[in-house]
Design a protein around this motif. Structure first.
Motif, short mmCIF file in Angstrom:
data_model
loop_
_atom_site.label_atom_id
_atom_site.label_comp_id
_atom_site.label_asym_id
_atom_site.label_seq_id
_atom_site.Cartn_x
_atom_site.Cartn_y
_atom_site.Cartn_z
N VAL A 80 -47.29 35.44 81.64
CA VAL A 80 -48.34 35.85 82.21
C VAL A 80 -50.15 35.96 82.02
N HIS A 81 -50.88 35.92 82.49
CA HIS A 81 -52.63 36.16 81.62
C HIS A 81 -53.30 36.62 82.62
N LEU B 237 -45.43 44.40 78.13
CA LEU B 237 -46.64 44.82 78.83
C LEU B 237 -46.07 43.26 80.10
N GLU B 238 -46.23 44.36 81.26
CA GLU B 238 -46.10 43.42 82.28
C GLU B 238 -45.54 42.04 82.56
N VAL C 206 -52.91 39.50 77.63
CA VAL C 206 -51.63 39.35 78.83
C VAL C 206 -51.33 39.78 80.35
N PHE C 207 -50.84 40.06 81.00
CA PHE C 207 -51.60 40.70 82.41
C PHE C 207 -50.57 42.20 82.26
N ALA C 208 -51.34 42.90 82.52
CA ALA C 208 -50.74 44.08 81.91
C ALA C 208 -51.36 45.10 83.30
N LEU C 209 -50.94 46.36 83.42
CA LEU C 209 -51.98 47.38 84.31
C LEU C 209 -52.75 48.01 83.50
#
Length: 177
Positions: free
Chosen positions: A81-82, A112-113, A98-101
């Motif tokens: 997920v981006h 990463l999440e 990439v999606f990350a907090l």
């Protein structure tokens, strides 16, 4: 002899009927409503991979069910997920991170999440199954709604340190409720 009409009994009957109708409607309000989202993955330029991804939030995480076709036979691929819900700029250089907090971006983490996991294409180039993603959700700060989900050319190495090089995307879709 005249009988006198007692309106209290009539009002009590009407009130009881109204309460039973209202309470039966409350069942819909108090039911467990499933949080769900979908993405239709379309092939990126030069590729043929396509399919659907369904995301359902469960107590143990988000169940990411996939049904993909036209992948290279007998191959493994990363599903990620981006940050941005943009499938137009999906080359390795142009795709959003990439999606990350934000807190995870500042420190070195091995995963990463948004790195959901690897999937395997069978001999016909199809992949059907699911992954349980424990680090994301369909609302709140970990929400992946309106973000891009991509199937990459390579698989993630679970033992490598970030950043992971999984190659360009074969297919991309935006996660929608």
């Amino acid at each position: 002899m005249r009988h006198r009409f007692d309106g209290r009994a009539l009002y009590a009957s009407i009130a009881m009927a109204a309460c039973s109708v209202m309470l039966s409607g409350c069942g819909l309000f108090f039911q467990n409503h499933e949080k769900r989202a979908d993405a239709v993955l379309q092939p990126t330029p030069g590729n043929a991979t396509r399919g659907t991804v369904t995301l359902i939030e469960r107590a143990d995480g988000v169940q990411v069910s996939y049904n993909l076709t036209d992948m290279p036979p007998n191959s493994d691929h990363a599903l990620t997920v981006h940050e941005r819900g943009d499938c137009i700029a999906v080359s390795e250089q142009d795709a959003s991170p990439v999606f990350a907090l934000p807190s995870d971006r500042r420190r070195t983490v091995s995963r990463l999440e948004g790195e959901l996991g690897n999937i395997h294409a069978d001999a016909t180039g199809a992949a059907t199954g699911f992954i349980v993603a424990t680090d994301v959700s369909l609302d709140g700060v970990r929400s992946i709604i309106s973000r891009a989900i991509m199937l990459h050319r390579e698989a993630m190495d679970p033992y490598a340190n970030a950043p992971h090089n999984v190659g360009p995307a074969l297919a991309c879709g935006v996660i929608r409720r």
